[in-house]
Design a protein around this motif. Structure first.
Motif, PDB file in Angstrom:
ATOM      1  N   VAL A 215      72.727  22.309  28.728  1.00 23.43           N
ATOM      2  CA  VAL A 215      73.441  22.929  27.619  1.00 23.43           C
ATOM      3  C   VAL A 215      72.809  24.274  27.293  1.00 23.43           C
ATOM      4  O   VAL A 215      71.590  24.389  27.193  1.00 23.43           O
ATOM      5  N   ASP A 216      73.651  25.286  27.141  1.00 17.41           N
ATOM      6  CA  ASP A 216      73.179  26.610  26.764  1.00 17.41           C
ATOM      7  C   ASP A 216      73.994  27.093  25.567  1.00 17.41           C
ATOM      8  O   ASP A 216      75.166  26.742  25.414  1.00 17.41           O
ATOM      9  N   GLY A 217      73.376  27.899  24.733  1.00 20.70           N
ATOM     10  CA  GLY A 217      74.065  28.405  23.561  1.00 20.70           C
ATOM     11  C   GLY A 217      73.114  28.527  22.384  1.00 20.70           C
ATOM     12  O   GLY A 217      71.892  28.381  22.528  1.00 20.70           O
ATOM     13  N   GLU A 218      73.670  28.804  21.223  1.00 21.52           N
ATOM     14  CA  GLU A 218      72.869  28.999  20.021  1.00 21.52           C
ATOM     15  C   GLU A 218      73.411  28.134  18.893  1.00 21.52           C
ATOM     16  O   GLU A 218      74.624  27.935  18.766  1.00 21.52           O
ATOM     17  N   LEU A 219      72.481  27.643  18.081  1.00 22.97           N
ATOM     18  CA  LEU A 219      72.827  26.784  16.949  1.00 22.97           C
ATOM     19  C   LEU A 219      72.512  27.499  15.647  1.00 22.97           C
ATOM     20  O   LEU A 219      71.440  28.095  15.489  1.00 22.97           O
ATOM     21  N   SER A 220      73.426  27.437  14.700  1.00 22.69           N
ATOM     22  CA  SER A 220      73.206  27.983  13.363  1.00 22.69           C
ATOM     23  C   SER A 220      73.655  26.935  12.350  1.00 22.69           C
ATOM     24  O   SER A 220      74.785  26.434  12.425  1.00 22.69           O
ATOM     25  N   VAL A 221      72.764  26.601  11.406  1.00 28.76           N
ATOM     26  CA  VAL A 221      73.047  25.571  10.403  1.00 28.76           C
ATOM     27  C   VAL A 221      72.868  26.169   9.015  1.00 28.76           C
ATOM     28  O   VAL A 221      71.869  26.828   8.733  1.00 28.76           O
ATOM     29  N   ILE A 222      73.844  25.922   8.144  1.00 29.47           N
ATOM     30  CA  ILE A 222      73.766  26.343   6.745  1.00 29.47           C
ATOM     31  C   ILE A 222      73.980  25.102   5.878  1.00 29.47           C
ATOM     32  O   ILE A 222      75.034  24.459   5.959  1.00 29.47           O
ATOM     33  N   VAL A 223      72.982  24.758   5.073  1.00 28.85           N
ATOM     34  CA  VAL A 223      73.046  23.559   4.231  1.00 28.85           C
ATOM     35  C   VAL A 223      72.705  23.942   2.788  1.00 28.85           C
ATOM     36  O   VAL A 223      71.540  24.095   2.447  1.00 28.85           O
ATOM     37  N   PRO A 224      73.705  24.109   1.919  1.00 29.47           N
ATOM     38  CA  PRO A 224      73.416  24.392   0.517  1.00 29.47           C
ATOM     39  C   PRO A 224      72.715  23.242  -0.190  1.00 29.47           C
ATOM     40  O   PRO A 224      71.894  23.457  -1.079  1.00 29.47           O
ATOM     41  N   GLN A 225      73.019  21.994   0.224  1.00 22.27           N
ATOM     42  CA  GLN A 225      72.448  20.841  -0.456  1.00 22.27           C
ATOM     43  C   GLN A 225      72.242  19.678   0.505  1.00 22.27           C
ATOM     44  O   GLN A 225      73.104  19.361   1.315  1.00 22.27           O
ATOM     45  N   LEU A 226      71.075  19.049   0.405  1.00 18.64           N
ATOM     46  CA  LEU A 226      70.753  17.842   1.171  1.00 18.64           C
ATOM     47  C   LEU A 226      69.865  16.943   0.340  1.00 18.64           C
ATOM     48  O   LEU A 226      68.855  17.385  -0.207  1.00 18.64           O
ATOM     49  N   THR A 227      70.255  15.679   0.227  1.00 16.32           N
ATOM     50  CA  THR A 227      69.427  14.672  -0.431  1.00 16.32           C
ATOM     51  C   THR A 227      69.319  13.470   0.498  1.00 16.32           C
ATOM     52  O   THR A 227      70.347  12.907   0.907  1.00 16.32           O
ATOM     53  N   GLN A 228      68.111  13.097   0.848  1.00 14.08           N
ATOM     54  CA  GLN A 228      67.898  11.977   1.754  1.00 14.08           C
ATOM     55  C   GLN A 228      68.334  10.663   1.116  1.00 14.08           C
ATOM     56  O   GLN A 228      68.209  10.456  -0.091  1.00 14.08           O
ATOM     57  N   GLY A 229      68.869   9.792   1.941  1.00 17.10           N
ATOM     58  CA  GLY A 229      69.273   8.475   1.483  1.00 17.10           C
ATOM     59  C   GLY A 229      69.194   7.488   2.629  1.00 17.10           C
ATOM     60  O   GLY A 229      68.535   7.749   3.640  1.00 17.10           O
ATOM     61  N   LYS A 230      69.853   6.347   2.502  1.00 12.50           N
ATOM     62  CA  LYS A 230      69.834   5.327   3.551  1.00 12.50           C
ATOM     63  C   LYS A 230      71.229   5.173   4.127  1.00 12.50           C
ATOM     64  O   LYS A 230      72.201   5.061   3.373  1.00 12.50           O
ATOM     65  N   PRO A 231      71.346   5.183   5.508  1.00  9.96           N
ATOM     66  CA  PRO A 231      70.236   5.373   6.449  1.00  9.96           C
ATOM     67  C   PRO A 231      69.793   6.823   6.606  1.00  9.96           C
ATOM     68  O   PRO A 231      68.695   7.089   7.050  1.00  9.96           O
ATOM     69  N   TRP A 232      70.682   7.788   6.253  1.00 12.39           N
ATOM     70  CA  TRP A 232      70.317   9.185   6.472  1.00 12.39           C
ATOM     71  C   TRP A 232      70.393  10.032   5.206  1.00 12.39           C
ATOM     72  O   TRP A 232      69.498  10.816   4.936  1.00 12.39           O
ATOM     73  N   CYS A 233      71.454   9.894   4.449  1.00 13.70           N
ATOM     74  CA  CYS A 233      71.678  10.842   3.357  1.00 13.70           C
ATOM     75  C   CYS A 233      72.284  10.175   2.135  1.00 13.70           C
ATOM     76  O   CYS A 233      72.941   9.125   2.221  1.00 13.70           O
ATOM     77  N   GLU A 234      72.066  10.817   1.009  1.00 15.24           N
ATOM     78  CA  GLU A 234      72.761  10.479  -0.238  1.00 15.24           C
ATOM     79  C   GLU A 234      73.779  11.557  -0.584  1.00 15.24           C
ATOM     80  O   GLU A 234      74.851  11.275  -1.102  1.00 15.24           O
ATOM     81  N   ALA A 235      73.415  12.794  -0.276  1.00 16.31           N
ATOM     82  CA  ALA A 235      74.324  13.925  -0.471  1.00 16.31           C
ATOM     83  C   ALA A 235      74.075  14.940   0.635  1.00 16.31           C
ATOM     84  O   ALA A 235      72.935  15.171   1.022  1.00 16.31           O
TER      85      ALA A 235
END
Length: 253
Positions: A130-150
């Motif tokens: 795999v070739d290419g570029e990744l860009s991630v924008i996350v205004p909000q993240l809250t950990q929860g079970k199993p991964w996230c709450e928000a």
């Protein structure tokens, strides 16, 4: 009694200055870092410091700078204003990260990296590269079970290209929306977010379980090898969409 108070006040002031000026290099020497983590070129204090490089499982981060916030510590939360890299480095990012007994939180998180940074040494099926570029924008993240709450954000896959034993697939640019549903991470896209005729979603659940529920139809922008491979997905529906279904673990993990 007055002398004792002066001594205690002097000790308190001394401890405050020691804590405020405690070298980050010494703190990292005392910290029990995992063997796969290597930090070099550390300078500054634990409150405002930097590292030239941070290596995690052979993934390299450069020009790492942090500022530890004092007031959140009074509520049992560790909050760090983190910056990684610059326009001149392969990997860059920034954001406000917090940790407490309830988990991890992030605000205004931005991250950019080549695809090879995320894949690392993982072996993908069918000798896939795999070739290419990744860009991630996350205004909000809250950990929860199993991964996230928000979770709210977007993922941009730029100049994405996949090569394996079946052919070459220059897939171009793909935009995905990030969300949290019942504690699971959901990535979704539609034909406005890509030129491949793909719409649907990918769900990441507990124990790296991956569920793909999507469909694709032929478009003029698709690479020839992809057009030829569509029939292997099954029978198309009345609108010309072929089903894309997968249920298992994340490939390479």
């Amino acid at each position: 009694m007055f002398v004792v108070k002066k001594i205690l006040l002097g000790l308190l002031i001394y401890l405050v200055f020691m804590l405020a000026l405690f070298p980050a290099r010494v703190a990292l020497q005392l910290a029990p870092l995992p063997p796969q983590v290597n930090i070099a070129g550390v300078s500054g204090t634990i409150w405002d410091g930097s590292a030239d490089t941070v290596s995690v499982d052979k993934r390299l981060l450069e020009q790492v700078h942090w500022q530890l916030k004092f007031l959140p510590l009074l509520t049992g939360k560790v909050t760090v204003d983190l910056t990684v890299g610059s326009r001149a480095t392969a990997v860059s990012g920034k954001g406000l990260l917090s940790w407490s007994l309830s988990g991890v939180q992030a605000q205004d998180l931005r991250f950019e990296a080549p695809g090879s940074f995320l894949i690392g040494d993982a072996r993908l099926p069918f000798r896939t590269k795999v070739d290419g570029e990744l860009s991630v924008i996350v205004p909000q993240l809250t950990q929860g079970k199993p991964w996230c709450e928000a979770l709210d954000g977007k993922v941009f896959l730029n100049h994405l290209s996949v090569n394996n034993q079946f052919g070459d697939y220059p897939l171009g640019n793909i935009q995905l929306a990030l969300a949290c549903r019942n504690g699971e991470v959901v990535l979704s896209t539609d034909e406005k977010g890509n030129g491949l005729g793909v719409k649907g979603e990918v769900t990441i659940g507990e124990n790296n379980k991956l569920l793909v529920d999507a469909k694709v139809r032929e478009t003029a922008e698709q690479p020839d090898d992809l057009k030829k491979a569509l029939s292997f997905l099954g029978k198309s529906d009345n609108e010309g969409y072929y089903p894309i279904r997968y249920s298992g673990v994340i490939p390479g993990l």
